[in-house]
Design an enzyme around this catalytic site. Structure first.
Site, PDB file in Angstrom:
ATOM      1  N   SER A 224      40.606  36.157  35.987  1.00  0.00           N
ATOM      2  CA  SER A 224      40.539  35.615  37.339  1.00  0.00           C
ATOM      3  C   SER A 224      41.959  35.411  37.887  1.00  0.00           C
ATOM      4  O   SER A 224      42.742  36.351  37.900  1.00  0.00           O
ATOM      5  CB  SER A 224      39.721  34.324  37.334  1.00  0.00           C
ATOM      6  OG  SER A 224      39.432  33.880  38.633  1.00  0.00           O
ATOM      7  N   GLU A 350      30.916  39.680  40.713  1.00  0.00           N
ATOM      8  CA  GLU A 350      32.067  38.794  40.653  1.00  0.00           C
ATOM      9  C   GLU A 350      31.969  37.579  41.577  1.00  0.00           C
ATOM     10  O   GLU A 350      32.512  36.516  41.266  1.00  0.00           O
ATOM     11  CB  GLU A 350      33.346  39.569  40.986  1.00  0.00           C
ATOM     12  CG  GLU A 350      33.802  40.539  39.917  1.00  0.00           C
ATOM     13  CD  GLU A 350      34.455  39.851  38.726  1.00  0.00           C
ATOM     14  OE1 GLU A 350      34.420  38.608  38.659  1.00  0.00           O
ATOM     15  OE2 GLU A 350      34.994  40.562  37.863  1.00  0.00           O
ATOM     16  N   HIS A 461      31.116  35.996  37.424  1.00  0.00           N
ATOM     17  CA  HIS A 461      32.538  35.807  37.184  1.00  0.00           C
ATOM     18  C   HIS A 461      32.756  34.768  36.079  1.00  0.00           C
ATOM     19  O   HIS A 461      32.264  33.648  36.163  1.00  0.00           O
ATOM     20  CB  HIS A 461      33.194  35.328  38.483  1.00  0.00           C
ATOM     21  CG  HIS A 461      34.668  35.145  38.415  1.00  0.00           C
ATOM     22  ND1 HIS A 461      35.546  36.197  38.550  1.00  0.00           N
ATOM     23  CD2 HIS A 461      35.431  34.032  38.255  1.00  0.00           C
ATOM     24  CE1 HIS A 461      36.785  35.733  38.481  1.00  0.00           C
ATOM     25  NE2 HIS A 461      36.744  34.423  38.303  1.00  0.00           N
TER      26      HIS A 461
END
Length: 534
Positions: A224, A350, A461
């Site tokens: 991330s 995501e 995610h």
């Protein structure tokens, strides 16, 4: 007196020590850690001071005994909020680091790092090193929050017979790490959090031999915001590594389409107003001096990545003209990027967990207004017209993908999740890899794991980190700079001619698929992002 003043500047404990337990020598100091099963941990080692809204000041030299038995305080965290329910969290185990603090103490004096190593490793072993950079939207994150992940990786490397040394640093986040404005630019500052990471990497080069690591074989690894950080370290100072790292492993993050540091002026001005600094002749100096609780309250009032503004971040890396010389998309296109072997991939869904706080967006008009007002404020109606059909309101076209009309938390949910996921994750990755292919070794992946068990969040995610989906590939890459395991399907390199993705599902072994999904909308977003940097 000089030695004493340096010791006071970076205090260490010298009383009440047992001589048992793991230790390492750095400079004129003994660093004492703790044992945990078959690993040793050296925790909370200070590597720099963090003067508010200034660059980090490295530790000049260590003396005495360094107490490294507990994690140091986390850098101050921005308060985040989400409409995700407690039940939904329990059902899919969304990474706790994204949704709440880890309970550690917080301090502005937070720049410490941790080393986790095999117990059997000796200073002369020269084991490969992996340096972890945590995610958290550049708003939250700490090394303590990932202790289980860090320990798991080292233990797996030992079991595989390919041991690694693991390093992780705290770096400043939110406004303290990424304040942006004309005032910051005037002082040629900004991106303090990225500088923190850089100083930690310099520390690794200087001291990692003492812990059994090889400074000539360092992989930086992130997820991330951590993965974005890895790529920005690759772009730093026009692509200079300065010998600090030799490979990169990036999970869910690539160079993002950000513009000049003055683009953060509105959020800076709001911070100035809320801290009572508006009438100051030097507002930046005023912000440096206000009581921390006052500053923290003002920071917490700014948008966060789980709020309505979602991934249009208030506090993010931007072009400062020094660390980041130019817009990242331009730098990538022009080849101003470190030429090292990399792995860079994404989850399939995501942005689902970042798309839960927009439930008031129910109509076509709502969707269009949201995109225009939050993400592309300067785009004309003509420029945006293709977007509305490229990202249709049909639930079956949205994210989580391949789930038909199911999982529509609200009428525009799957549409917003698809748009945000492509804009912030898939388009930057594809643009990055296609721009640098042929210039260095690249591997990429797409994970469709967990679709059957995570409901409206799909292959969400952070799931890859939470469940260790790529641990074995990471360990192999850190050792060989190639993620291919000794057994299993071949993971081919990614090239512009053959943009191969190593694709994971829950039902079969990994397979190779082309990186051509949603080609038209993603190409459109790449073009739009290139002309509309945030």
């Amino acid at each position: 007196m000089l030695a004493l003043s340096l010791l006071l500047a970076f205090p260490v404990s010298t009383l009440g020590w047992s001589l048992t337990g793991p230790s390492a020598v750095v400079d004129l100091a003994v660093v004492r850690g703790v044992e945990s099963g078959n690993v040793e941990k050296f925790l909370g080692i200070p590597f720099a001071k963090a003067p508010r809204f200034k660059l980090p000041v490295p530790v000049p030299r260590y003396y005495g005994i360094v107490d490294a038995k507990e994690y140091g305080p986390s850098c101050p965290q921005q308060l985040t909020s989400s409409s995700l329910t407690a039940r939904s969290l329990e059902e899919v185990n969304v990474p706790r680091q994204l949704l709440r603090r880890d309970g550690s103490a917080e301090s502005e004096d937070c720049l410490s790092l941790n080393i986790i190593k095999p117990k059997i490793a000796r200073a002369s072993d020269k084991l490969p090193v992996v340096v972890w950079i945590y995610g958290g939207g550049f708003e939250v994150g700490s090394t303590l929050g990932y202790d289980d992940v860090s320990t798991r990786v080292v233990e797996k490397s030992i079991a595989a017979g390919t041991p690694v040394i693991h390093v992780a640093m705290n770096y400043r986040v939110s406004a303290l790490g990424f304040l942006a404005s004309k005032e910051v630019k005037k002082e040629r500052l900004g991106n303090f959090g990225l500088y923190d990471q850089r100083v930690a990497l310099q520390w690794v080069q200087k001291y990692i031999r003492s812990f059994g690591g090889d400074p000539g074989k360092v992989t930086i690894w992130g997820q991330s915001a951590g993965a974005i950080s890895v790529t920005l370290q690759m772009l730093a100072f026009n692509g200079k590594t300065d010998g600090l790292f030799h490979a990169g492993f990036m999970q869910s993050g690539a160079p993002i389409p950000v513009g000049d540091i003055t683009n953060g002026q509105a959020d800076y001005d709001a911070l100035v107003a809320q801290t009572g600094c508006s009438k100051s002749k030097n507002t930046l100096d005023c912000l440096r001096k206000v009581p921390f609780p006052t500053l923290q309250a003002a920071i917490n009032a700014s948008p966060n990545f789980l709020s309505y503004n979602s991934l249009a971040l208030a506090w993010t890396p931007r072009v400062d003209g020094v660390f980041i010389k130019d817009e990242p998309f331009k730098m990538v296109q022009q080849g101003r990027v470190a030429k090292i072997p990399i792995v860079n991939g994404n989850m399939d869904d995501e942005a689902t967990i970042f798309s839960t706080s927009q439930s008031n967006i129910t109509t076509e008009a709502d969707f269009r207004e949201y995109i225009k007002s939050i993400y592309v404020k300067k785009a004309t109606d003509a420029e945006l017209e293709p977007l509305w059909s490229l990202y249709p309101s049909t639930p079956s076209e949205g994210s989580p993908y391949d789930t038909g009309d199911d999982n529509a938390l609200y009428p525009q949910y799957k549409r917003i999740a698809s748009f945000q996921g492509d804009l912030v994750f898939q388009a930057p990755r594809r643009h990055f890899l296609q721009s640098i292919s042929g210039k260095q070794k690249i591997w990429s992946y797409l994970s469709k794991n967990l679709k059957a068990v995570s409901g409206p969040y799909g292959s969400f995610h952070g799931a890859d980190i939470q469940y260790g989906l790529f641990d074995d590939y990471l360990i192999q890459f850190v050792n060989t700079f190639n993620p291919n395991l000794p057994s299993g399907p071949n993971w081919p390199e990614y090239t512009k001619e053959s943009p191969d993705l190593y694709t994971f599902t829950d039902t079969a072994a990994p397979s190779v698929t082309p990186d051509k999904f949603r080609a038209e909308p993603i190409d459109y977003l790449i073009q739009l992002a290139s002309t509309q940097p945030q």
